[in-house]
Structures are given as C-alpha cells and as structure tokens.
Write an enzyme that holds these catalytic residues in place. Structure first.
Site, PDB file in Angstrom:
ATOM      1  N   ARG A  50      11.630  -0.855  10.276  1.00 41.90           N
ATOM      2  CA  ARG A  50      10.778  -1.048  11.409  1.00 41.90           C
ATOM      3  C   ARG A  50      10.447  -1.499  12.463  1.00 41.90           C
ATOM      4  NH1 ARG A  50       5.464   0.461   8.216  1.00 41.90           N
ATOM      5  NH2 ARG A  50       4.032  -0.177   9.812  1.00 41.90           N
TER       6      ARG A  50
ATOM      7  N   ARG B 115      -8.946   0.373   8.431  1.00 42.66           N
ATOM      8  CA  ARG B 115      -8.818  -0.637   9.905  1.00 42.66           C
ATOM      9  C   ARG B 115     -10.041  -1.384  10.252  1.00 42.66           C
ATOM     10  NH1 ARG B 115      -2.758   0.582   9.040  1.00 42.66           N
ATOM     11  NH2 ARG B 115      -1.952  -1.317   9.011  1.00 42.66           N
TER      12      ARG B 115
ATOM     13  N   ARG C 106       0.956  -8.529  13.606  1.00 42.19           N
ATOM     14  CA  ARG C 106       0.259  -7.319  12.596  1.00 42.19           C
ATOM     15  C   ARG C 106      -1.227  -8.016  11.791  1.00 42.19           C
ATOM     16  NH1 ARG C 106       5.208  -4.681  10.267  1.00 42.19           N
ATOM     17  NH2 ARG C 106       4.096  -3.345   8.922  1.00 42.19           N
TER      18      ARG C 106
ATOM     19  N   ARG D  53      12.022  -4.940   4.584  1.00 46.11           N
ATOM     20  CA  ARG D  53      11.638  -3.803   4.242  1.00 46.11           C
ATOM     21  C   ARG D  53      12.504  -2.464   5.211  1.00 46.11           C
ATOM     22  NH1 ARG D  53       5.655  -1.958   4.494  1.00 46.11           N
ATOM     23  NH2 ARG D  53       5.726  -2.814   7.012  1.00 46.11           N
TER      24      ARG D  53
ATOM     25  N   LYS E 136       0.941  -1.192   0.203  1.00 46.74           N
ATOM     26  CA  LYS E 136       0.301   0.339  -0.244  1.00 46.74           C
ATOM     27  C   LYS E 136       0.793   1.715  -0.337  1.00 46.74           C
ATOM     28  CE  LYS E 136      -2.553  -0.954   3.832  1.00 46.74           C
ATOM     29  NZ  LYS E 136      -1.742  -2.141   4.395  1.00 46.74           N
TER      30      LYS E 136
HETATM   31  P1  AMP Z   1       0.869   0.943   8.804  1.00 47.44           P
HETATM   32  O1  AMP Z   1       2.180   1.902   8.880  1.00 47.44           O
HETATM   33  O2  AMP Z   1      -0.323   1.592   8.277  1.00 47.44           O
HETATM   34  O3  AMP Z   1       1.571  -0.477   9.199  1.00 47.44           O
HETATM   35  O4  AMP Z   1       0.638   1.190  10.061  1.00 47.44           O
HETATM   36  C1  AMP Z   1       1.855   0.350  11.424  1.00 47.44           C
HETATM   37  C2  AMP Z   1       0.794   0.635  12.159  1.00 47.44           C
HETATM   38  O5  AMP Z   1      -0.290   1.900  13.146  1.00 47.44           O
HETATM   39  C3  AMP Z   1       0.007  -0.572  12.393  1.00 47.44           C
HETATM   40  O6  AMP Z   1      -0.063  -1.733  13.343  1.00 47.44           O
HETATM   41  C4  AMP Z   1      -1.274   0.243  13.908  1.00 47.44           C
HETATM   42  O7  AMP Z   1      -0.607  -0.018  15.223  1.00 47.44           O
HETATM   43  C5  AMP Z   1      -1.075   1.680  13.961  1.00 47.44           C
HETATM   44  N1  AMP Z   1      -2.017   2.344  12.436  1.00 47.44           N
HETATM   45  C6  AMP Z   1      -2.401   2.493  11.227  1.00 47.44           C
HETATM   46  N2  AMP Z   1      -2.948   3.106  11.171  1.00 47.44           N
HETATM   47  C7  AMP Z   1      -4.340   2.355  11.261  1.00 47.44           C
HETATM   48  C8  AMP Z   1      -5.205   2.839  11.811  1.00 47.44           C
HETATM   49  N3  AMP Z   1      -6.460   2.681  11.010  1.00 47.44           N
HETATM   50  N4  AMP Z   1      -6.206   1.656  12.958  1.00 47.44           N
HETATM   51  C9  AMP Z   1      -5.217   1.163  13.624  1.00 47.44           C
HETATM   52  N5  AMP Z   1      -4.433   1.365  13.794  1.00 47.44           N
HETATM   53  C10 AMP Z   1      -3.303   1.742  12.959  1.00 47.44           C
END
Ligand code: AMP
Length: 215
Positions: free
Chosen positions: A161, A89, A172, A128, A16
């Site tokens: 990360r 999400r 996750r 990554r 994404k």
């Molecule tokens: P991402 O970079 O989108 O993989 O997000 C990294 C982490 O941020 C996720 O594993 C969640 O802990 C948190 N996070 C990001 N977006 C959301 C969301 N829309 N709802 C809940 N947690 C989020």
C-alpha cells in the site's frame, strides 16, 4: 446468540483487517472496512476516489461527511450482523454510527480494542503486502505467501500500500493518537470496550476475540 455485531478499534498495524477476515469466516457476518471501500473507489477512479485519494496518500483522515456517507450506505442490513474495521475513527463518526444503529434498532455486542506496542505496529506496516485481487493480507516476514509476491488464496499479485511507506506511516499513527484514541474512553464509558493484546500472532489474538464474543 444472534448475529455478531462488532466494532474493531486499534492503531494502524494492530491487525484489525487480518482479524476481521478471521472473524468473518468463523461467524459469517459482513466485514465492513471503510479503508477497503475507499481503496476500491480510488482504483476505479470514481469521484469519491478522487476526493479521498489525496488524504489517503498523505496518511490523513478522509473528512467525516464522506466516510459517514459511505458507511450509511453499507449498514442497511445491520441487524444481520457486522464487523466494522476502521470506522469510527473520530468522535463525530462514533456519534453518527450510534444514530445509524439506533435507526436499525441494534447495538454492538462489543468494541474490541487491539493493543500493540508502537515498534510492532511499525514493523508490521513496513512489511505488509496485500493482494490486488482479493485483499488477503500478508507480511514478508511474519506471514509470507508460499510463493513470493503471489496470493495463496487466489493467485493474484501482491502489492505494498502507498500509505505503508515510512513517512506516511508516521502521519497515520499521529492521526490515530490525535483523533481516534479518544474513542477508547468513549466506548469504555459505555461499557462496550474489550481490550485484547494484539502484539503476538493473529491466532493468539483470535482466541482472545472468540472468548470476548462467546464468553
Ligand atoms: P485503513 O485501511 O483502515 O488503514 O484506511 C486507510 C486510509 O483510508 C486511512 O489512512 C484514511 O485516509 C482513510 N480512512 C479509512 N477509514 C476512515 C475513516 N473511518 N475516517 C477517515 N478516514 C478513513
């Protein structure tokens, strides 16, 4: 055609973020990533960052009220277009998004669902690397930077990360299955869903996305 308005769905590692950056540079609309915003808040040590970091480090979703608040603050100009990456999400978040868009008098053009097999997701997440400065995304094998550990775009330092560690990746992926996967049906029933094979290289996925946008 008006400004592009897209929601990107897909498991962690589906691509994404990488695709959002490609779409942003082609269609010139803001890339809105709740994950990037939360990481920024953690880096800056704000109250929000403190509240969110524990969830993020464990691979769990940050509570809906927190992320919905962040999103609302960043969707003021939604009529000018957007690429939503990592939001919604949960079903609750999808409903909140609907309300925010209704208030702005807009609706998404499409919800693009990136599909990739679990072994591909795990391989991508474990290799990554991301730039500390500009957020550009690399992969040690599939998309290495020209100089190891250094960003091609801005010369910044690349890092892994915390939540890309194996044990967190498992949590996750489980959170995705349990809380986010149901959004596929949610958007399919609203006739917005476009599924795209995201298991190969980003250029091939981008060609499919462009087709979904431009017809
Ligand atoms: P991402 O970079 O989108 O993989 O997000 C990294 C982490 O941020 C996720 O594993 C969640 O802990 C948190 N996070 C990001 N977006 C959301 C969301 N829309 N709802 C809940 N947690 C989020």
């Amino acid at each position: 055609m008006g400004a592009v308005k897209l929601v990107l769905l897909g498991a962690p590692g589906a691509g994404k973020g990488t695709l959002a950056k490609m779409i942003q540079s082609e269609y010139r609309v803001p890339h809105i990533s709740t994950g990037d915003m939360l990481r920024e808040a953690v880096k800056e040590g704000t109250q929000l960052g403190k509240e969110a970091s524990q969830y993020m480090n464990e691979g769990k979703l940050v509570p809906d009220d927190i992320v919905i608040g962040i999103l609302r603050g960043n969707m003021k100009d939604c009529e000018k277009g957007f690429i939503l990456d990592g939001f919604p999400r949960t079903k609750n978040q999808a409903e909140a998004l609907q309300t925010i868009l209704d208030e702005g008098g807009v609706s998404p053009d499409a919800v693009i669902n990136f599909e990739a097999p679990p072994e591909v997701l795990i391989q991508r997440l474990s290799g990554r690397r991301q730039c500390l400065e500009c957020g550009a995304i690399y992969h040690i094998k599939n998309m290495p930077p020209r100089k190891s550990g250094i960003c091609d775009v801005c010369g910044g330092e690349l890092y892994q990360r915390d939540d890309d560690r194996r044990e967190v990746v498992e949590v996750r992926l489980k959170a995705y299955e349990e809380e986010t996967a149901e959004l596929i049906d949610y958007y399919r029933s609203r006739k917005l869903l476009e599924s795209v094979d995201a298991g190969k290289d980003p250029e091939a996925t981008f060609a499919r996305v462009k087709h979904a946008i431009d017809g």
